[in-house]
Design a protein around this motif. Structure first.
Motif, PDB file in Angstrom:
ATOM      1  N   ASP A   1      16.328  24.505  38.455  1.00  0.00           N
ATOM      2  CA  ASP A   1      16.227  23.072  37.898  1.00  0.00           C
ATOM      3  C   ASP A   1      15.583  22.896  36.743  1.00  0.00           C
ATOM      4  OD1 ASP A   1      13.789  23.726  38.783  1.00  0.00           O
ATOM      5  OD2 ASP A   1      13.580  22.284  40.212  1.00  0.00           O
ATOM      6  N   SER A   2      15.302  23.996  35.924  1.00  0.00           N
ATOM      7  CA  SER A   2      14.982  24.265  34.532  1.00  0.00           C
ATOM      8  C   SER A   2      15.709  23.325  33.711  1.00  0.00           C
ATOM      9  CB  SER A   2      14.648  25.434  34.248  1.00  0.00           C
ATOM     10  OG  SER A   2      13.883  26.246  34.817  1.00  0.00           O
ATOM     11  N   PRO A   3      14.996  22.546  32.941  1.00  0.00           N
ATOM     12  CA  PRO A   3      15.757  21.549  31.966  1.00  0.00           C
ATOM     13  C   PRO A   3      16.995  22.242  31.158  1.00  0.00           C
ATOM     14  CG  PRO A   3      13.556  21.854  31.377  1.00  0.00           C
ATOM     15  CD  PRO A   3      13.433  22.427  32.528  1.00  0.00           C
ATOM     16  N   GLU A   4      16.651  23.752  30.947  1.00  0.00           N
ATOM     17  CA  GLU A   4      17.810  24.035  29.795  1.00  0.00           C
ATOM     18  C   GLU A   4      19.048  24.642  30.710  1.00  0.00           C
ATOM     19  OE1 GLU A   4      14.244  27.098  30.003  1.00  0.00           O
ATOM     20  OE2 GLU A   4      14.683  24.990  30.701  1.00  0.00           O
ATOM     21  N   LEU A   5      18.962  24.629  31.938  1.00  0.00           N
ATOM     22  CA  LEU A   5      19.971  25.019  32.633  1.00  0.00           C
ATOM     23  C   LEU A   5      20.671  23.949  33.416  1.00  0.00           C
ATOM     24  CD1 LEU A   5      18.057  27.894  34.735  1.00  0.00           C
ATOM     25  CD2 LEU A   5      19.968  28.209  33.063  1.00  0.00           C
TER      26      LEU A   5
ATOM     27  N   THR B   1      25.950  28.830  26.695  1.00  0.00           N
ATOM     28  CA  THR B   1      26.362  28.055  25.958  1.00  0.00           C
ATOM     29  C   THR B   1      25.841  27.974  24.616  1.00  0.00           C
ATOM     30  OG1 THR B   1      24.348  26.467  26.738  1.00  0.00           O
ATOM     31  CG2 THR B   1      26.546  26.427  28.081  1.00  0.00           C
ATOM     32  N   ASP B   2      25.069  28.896  24.252  1.00  0.00           N
ATOM     33  CA  ASP B   2      24.540  28.982  22.937  1.00  0.00           C
ATOM     34  C   ASP B   2      25.165  29.955  22.187  1.00  0.00           C
ATOM     35  OD1 ASP B   2      23.395  31.222  24.558  1.00  0.00           O
ATOM     36  OD2 ASP B   2      21.543  31.245  23.466  1.00  0.00           O
TER      37      ASP B   2
ATOM     38  N   GLU C   1      30.199  38.526  24.082  1.00  0.00           N
ATOM     39  CA  GLU C   1      30.912  37.679  25.204  1.00  0.00           C
ATOM     40  C   GLU C   1      30.018  37.435  26.235  1.00  0.00           C
ATOM     41  OE1 GLU C   1      35.241  37.588  28.069  1.00  0.00           O
ATOM     42  OE2 GLU C   1      34.442  39.734  27.058  1.00  0.00           O
ATOM     43  N   ALA C   2      29.771  36.172  26.642  1.00  0.00           N
ATOM     44  CA  ALA C   2      28.490  35.896  27.672  1.00  0.00           C
ATOM     45  C   ALA C   2      29.130  34.940  28.686  1.00  0.00           C
ATOM     46  CB  ALA C   2      27.307  35.452  26.732  1.00  0.00           C
ATOM     47  N   GLU C   3      30.154  35.180  29.254  1.00  0.00           N
ATOM     48  CA  GLU C   3      30.371  34.457  30.269  1.00  0.00           C
ATOM     49  C   GLU C   3      30.865  35.651  31.443  1.00  0.00           C
ATOM     50  OE1 GLU C   3      32.626  30.667  30.170  1.00  0.00           O
ATOM     51  OE2 GLU C   3      32.969  30.880  28.172  1.00  0.00           O
ATOM     52  N   TRP C   4      30.723  35.117  32.755  1.00  0.00           N
ATOM     53  CA  TRP C   4      30.941  36.086  33.890  1.00  0.00           C
ATOM     54  C   TRP C   4      31.672  35.251  34.978  1.00  0.00           C
ATOM     55  CZ3 TRP C   4      26.772  36.546  30.814  1.00  0.00           C
ATOM     56  CH2 TRP C   4      26.618  37.494  30.158  1.00  0.00           C
TER      57      TRP C   4
END
Length: 265
Positions: A242-246, A192-193, A199-202
């Motif tokens: 469950d990390s806050p950035e995910l 998302t950054d 291209e960074a989606e899979w």
């Protein structure tokens, strides 16, 4: 799927060795347990990583056509001194210079034994880039230091990991990856950054006996979203879901099912 250039891999190995050396010399406790590799201390992790680089250096330099036993590799286990950051740092520096020189001299197409059947020095340039990139994350996490990786390297690390899972499913009958099958199910990884044009989606389809995957944006059974570095670390089981950035959207259990069975490294 296009690989990075051979020189890019070589440059990144040199860069990652430098960053790992900075962890060793940061004052971090070398005896501390590595949370993401709890069987190892920080020093053992560094010795493992440097030993892998020395093993590859010998195979590439000699154009080995079969696997070389690790015990035959000079200084594979690291310096004799234990708990000495200066000795460990010097060993790492020499190791990094030697493996990068061997890979550059060989070029990507030189014939060298490889464990996935890709018998080139280029395989090892890529493999060692991601070996040290992920283990440097282990070291940074153990030392309480920040961790980032370039977007092109992070994305290629995810590609390589998916290829390794494919290989394991096709060739290793007892590997847990053979269980990664859920008819009608898929996983979406979404950075998302700002990935600087990478291209960074899979999309990973787990319907069949062997996964099918591609880069792209589509609706899936479950999605893992977050900054690319965080997605990489979570996908390599270095960062909790469950990390806050995910953010996990959809059937979290499918993602957990994947992570339990995709266990290489």
């Amino acid at each position: 799927m296009k690989l990075l250039a051979h020189d890019r891999y070589c440059d990144e190995i040199a860069h990652q060795v430098g960053l790992l050396r900075s962890v060793v010399t940061s004052g971090a406790d070398l005896a501390a347990t590595v949370p993401t590799c709890p069987d190892w201390s920080l020093e053992q992790l560094v010795r493992h990583t440097g030993g892998a680089l020395r093993w590859v250096e010998l195979m590439v330099r000699t154009r080995a056509q079969e696997e070389v036993p690790e015990e035959t590799v000079p200084l594979h286990g690291g310096p004799a001194e234990q708990g000495d950051p200066a000795a460990l740092d010097a060993w790492l520096a020499e190791t990094g210079e030697a493996v990068v020189a061997a890979l550059r001299d060989a070029g990507p197409d030189a014939k060298v034994w490889g464990w996935t059947g890709v018998l080139t020095a280029g395989f090892w340039a890529r493999r060692m880039t991601h070996e040290i990139t992920v283990h440097r994350a282990d070291a940074a996490l153990a030392a309480g230091l920040p961790y980032e990786v370039a977007p092109d390297v992070a994305a290629d690390a995810i590609d390589e990991w998916l290829q390794i899972v494919e290989w394991a499913q096709r060739t290793l009958p007892d590997d847990p990856a053979r269980e990664l099958r859920r008819p009608g199910s898929s996983i979406h990884l979404h950075a998302t950054d700002d990935t600087r044009g990478v291209e960074a989606e899979w999309i990973i389809d787990v319907s069949g006996d062997v996964i099918a995957w591609r880069r792209g944006h589509e609706k899936a059974t479950v999605a893992l979203r977050g900054p690319l570095t965080a997605v990489l670390l979570a996908f390599y089981r270095r960062l909790p879901l469950d990390s806050p950035e995910l953010e996990v959207l959809g059937e979290r259990e499918l993602l957990e099912f994947w992570l339990e069975r995709a266990t290489f490294g």
